[in-house]
Motif scaffolding. Sequence first.
Motif, PDB file in Angstrom:
ATOM      1  N   LEU A 158       0.832  -1.200   0.000  1.00  0.00           N
ATOM      2  CA  LEU A 158       0.000   0.000   0.000  1.00  0.00           C
ATOM      3  C   LEU A 158       0.868   1.253   0.000  1.00  0.00           C
ATOM      4  CD1 LEU A 158      -2.925   0.972   0.031  1.00  0.00           C
ATOM      5  CD2 LEU A 158      -2.814   1.022   2.538  1.00  0.00           C
ATOM      6  N   VAL A 159       1.985   1.208   0.694  1.00  0.00           N
ATOM      7  CA  VAL A 159       2.948   2.314   0.633  1.00  0.00           C
ATOM      8  C   VAL A 159       3.402   2.526  -0.805  1.00  0.00           C
ATOM      9  CG1 VAL A 159       5.245   3.091   1.322  1.00  0.00           C
ATOM     10  CG2 VAL A 159       3.724   2.034   3.016  1.00  0.00           C
ATOM     11  N   ASP A 160       3.720   1.434  -1.489  1.00  0.00           N
ATOM     12  CA  ASP A 160       4.152   1.531  -2.889  1.00  0.00           C
ATOM     13  C   ASP A 160       3.071   2.166  -3.757  1.00  0.00           C
ATOM     14  OD1 ASP A 160       6.562   0.341  -2.240  1.00  0.00           O
ATOM     15  OD2 ASP A 160       5.957  -1.666  -2.886  1.00  0.00           O
ATOM     16  N   LEU A 161       1.808   1.801  -3.501  1.00  0.00           N
ATOM     17  CA  LEU A 161       0.708   2.383  -4.265  1.00  0.00           C
ATOM     18  C   LEU A 161       0.596   3.881  -3.995  1.00  0.00           C
ATOM     19  CD1 LEU A 161      -1.803   2.191  -6.076  1.00  0.00           C
ATOM     20  CD2 LEU A 161      -3.117   1.641  -4.003  1.00  0.00           C
ATOM     21  N   TYR A 162       0.648   4.269  -2.733  1.00  0.00           N
ATOM     22  CA  TYR A 162       0.549   5.691  -2.394  1.00  0.00           C
ATOM     23  C   TYR A 162       1.682   6.479  -3.049  1.00  0.00           C
ATOM     24  CZ  TYR A 162      -3.259   5.595   1.038  1.00  0.00           C
ATOM     25  OH  TYR A 162      -4.483   5.514   1.649  1.00  0.00           O
ATOM     26  N   LYS A 163       2.877   5.900  -3.058  1.00  0.00           N
ATOM     27  CA  LYS A 163       3.996   6.575  -3.704  1.00  0.00           C
ATOM     28  C   LYS A 163       3.739   6.736  -5.198  1.00  0.00           C
ATOM     29  CE  LYS A 163       7.635   5.145  -0.475  1.00  0.00           C
ATOM     30  NZ  LYS A 163       8.836   4.265  -0.288  1.00  0.00           N
ATOM     31  N   ALA A 164       3.199   5.696  -5.810  1.00  0.00           N
ATOM     32  CA  ALA A 164       2.912   5.762  -7.244  1.00  0.00           C
ATOM     33  C   ALA A 164       1.848   6.804  -7.557  1.00  0.00           C
ATOM     34  CB  ALA A 164       2.469   4.392  -7.753  1.00  0.00           C
ATOM     35  N   LEU A 165       0.916   7.001  -6.615  1.00  0.00           N
ATOM     36  CA  LEU A 165      -0.156   7.986  -6.801  1.00  0.00           C
ATOM     37  C   LEU A 165       0.253   9.391  -6.359  1.00  0.00           C
ATOM     38  CD1 LEU A 165      -3.194   5.860  -5.535  1.00  0.00           C
ATOM     39  CD2 LEU A 165      -2.563   6.359  -7.915  1.00  0.00           C
ATOM     40  N   LYS A 166       1.529   9.542  -5.965  1.00  0.00           N
ATOM     41  CA  LYS A 166       2.053  10.828  -5.492  1.00  0.00           C
ATOM     42  C   LYS A 166       1.342  11.292  -4.216  1.00  0.00           C
ATOM     43  CE  LYS A 166       4.553  10.890  -9.228  1.00  0.00           C
ATOM     44  NZ  LYS A 166       5.958  10.431  -9.185  1.00  0.00           N
ATOM     45  N   ASN A 167       0.851  10.339  -3.445  1.00  0.00           N
ATOM     46  CA  ASN A 167       0.229  10.650  -2.160  1.00  0.00           C
ATOM     47  C   ASN A 167       1.302  10.462  -1.090  1.00  0.00           C
ATOM     48  OD1 ASN A 167      -1.600  11.298  -0.218  1.00  0.00           O
ATOM     49  ND2 ASN A 167      -2.921   9.519  -0.512  1.00  0.00           N
TER      50      ASN A 167
END
Length: 224
Positions: A158-167
């Motif tokens: 989920l951290v990786d996803l947030y990083k990808a979404l620039k969150n």
Amino acid sequence: MTLQARLDAFKADFRAGKAPYTVPREVIDTMDRATAELIASGAAARALKAGEQAPAFTLNDPDGQPVASADLLAKGPLVVSFYRGVWCPYCNMELQALQAALPEFETLGASLVAISPQTAVNSRKSIRQNGLDFPILSDPRNEVAAAFGLRFEMPDYLVDLYKALKNDLPTFNGDPSWTLPMPARFVIGQDGTIRYAEVNPDYTRRPEPEDMFPVLRGAANVVA
């Protein structure tokens, strides 16, 4: 329209990919996985419950002024809402619903504060965007959330996803830990006892502000 109806409508549009929510299905699946795992972990059951003593806290408002729960409780019961941050649309809709209920809270003698791990700059943004007349307090590293049993560590995927979404939560929160609070609502009586507790690991589900009115009437000894 109730708060939950608004949240459900937003969620339906988001999942359907209606403009401006053009989110790939795999993003939704990843978010669903994280929510399901948090539910299955039993974390919500370990949070503080009605009848237990609330931890005292002192946190800064967006102007850097300390706000102490003891001072607020000296005036009457206290409503506390923990939320994730200004970047969360579900949280913003909840804040708007709490603002709409604020006159009734005040009539019942209660104070209202919201608590988030975000920095003061982002708390000011929350107040401005949602037209709030109650304070948002910054909880660095989610330490007060942890005292209420709400803090959880985000899984790596989920951290990786947030990083990808620039969150970028470390920037939002001024904290590199990648932790969040489960959304929660508490009513604390003047004796420090929790009179109402609602904790949900599903961030798309929030209680109605009106659910707290009967408890506040009892806590403030106000006759309906």
